[in-house]
Design an enzyme around this catalytic site. Sequence first.
Site, short mmCIF file in Angstrom:
data_model
loop_
_atom_site.label_atom_id
_atom_site.label_comp_id
_atom_site.label_asym_id
_atom_site.label_seq_id
_atom_site.Cartn_x
_atom_site.Cartn_y
_atom_site.Cartn_z
N VAL A 69 4.29 18.32 12.58
CA VAL A 69 4.26 16.39 11.86
C VAL A 69 3.83 16.00 13.48
CG1 VAL A 69 5.61 16.46 10.30
CG2 VAL A 69 6.86 16.29 12.19
N SER A 70 3.88 15.09 13.16
CA SER A 70 3.03 14.07 14.65
C SER A 70 3.97 13.06 14.15
CB SER A 70 1.80 13.82 15.26
OG SER A 70 1.22 13.49 14.57
N THR A 71 4.54 12.25 15.72
CA THR A 71 4.73 11.16 14.60
C THR A 71 4.27 9.73 13.47
OG1 THR A 71 6.16 11.21 17.10
CG2 THR A 71 6.20 8.98 16.01
#
Length: 454
Positions: free
Chosen positions: A14-16
């Site tokens: 995941v990225s933010t």
Amino acid sequence: MDDKKFVVGLYPRVSTEDQFRNGHSLDEQKERMLKLCDYKNYEVYKVYEDAGISAKNMKRPAFQEMIQDIKDGKINKIIVYKLDRLTRSIKDLEEICTFLEENNCSLESMCEDINTSTANGKFFIRMLTILAQLEIERTSERTKFGMVGAVKKGHFVGRSPIGYDKVDKKLVINDIESEVIRRIFDLYIKGIAANAITKLLNEEKALNRKWIPTLVDRILSNEIYIGNYVHRKTVSDEESQKFIGVAPAIIEEEVFNIAQIQKQKNLKNYKRKQTYIFMQSIKCPKCGTIMGGCSSKSHTGEKHCYYQCANCKTRVSEKKIEKQMINFLDDMLDFFLLIDNTYKPYLYQDTEKELKKYNKIIDELNTKEKRIKNAFVDGIVEEIELKDELDFIKNQRKITEEKIKDLTIKESTEDHKNEMRLIYNLKQLEQIINHIMLEKIIYGINYLKNKNKN
């Protein structure tokens, strides 16, 4: 039940921004992937987590660790929640798929119908890689166009060949090296072979480098020494392109052409005119040296082939060796036909091992039944798929149990015990026959040796 055992690496990422927008947290991805592995009986080797890292390139710590584990053979499948968790670049995807194929590893995505161990998954990946290949070919065309333009301006692409230096992208003659090039061509057209030229250059330590025959051969074939550059000469499926006057000539075109005619002559002379059936396979019966082929003609004009020892000059007729070999092969054929037609079904039957195999299949079917039921409860599979899987398991269990019943009855009979004794005796017989065959070969060589003495 002989399906390949998959040892998998799970790759949640995941990225933010992704986590905020889509809600696919690392924990959620891992949970779904672990349930899939439990249902499909995959062995999970490790979970490789990249948290808060973009997929714009492949410089990700956990991703690179997973790549190394694939190289080391620790995993043979990677699972992602969605394909964009792995990469957002088509070019990177094509590179990853090529790497996985080279290392016998497959890719599976939960949310798309992608599983490169299946036909549909491979098709989908191929469609994506076709797009990547199109972009690569467009780039290649632009590169070729640029290279052709550079060559036409007199700019030489790549390293300068022996005999030249590169100055401001153009080739200029190196006075010392060019003399060696001229000497190579001069020696060759005088009839000295490439191997002999190589030996001479190494003895003289010419240009303080190690010379090999293939390098000398390449020099003799390179049109750059008459000023021309041939592009893509070594690529078999593409037409080569010749550029005239790219560099100053070191040798005259006439000398180069004579060298090419000499190469063709040498190639024809090198080809063997006679075929020797046992070449490099016959040892001299006196000293053990590998014998070479030779031939002679009788007064009637008939050609006779021999094998002659270069060490002690012993000579053996090919016809005599051929006769011994035919007798040997006839004996072997008779024996193995007897085994194949009469005893082979018994030789390869091992009831105890077969029983263990089918009992193992029953255990696997029971385990699979539990997994499919758990997967239905967890929402991994639909009711229709559950019914199909249970019907399949039931049918396979029935077939397997019947085979176990037949084998159990057979193992208890006196006939089966007699068959096992027969197998033991036949294996002993096979060892004896092989020993006899070896003795016959030795006898044949000794026979030829004695005939030559007489």
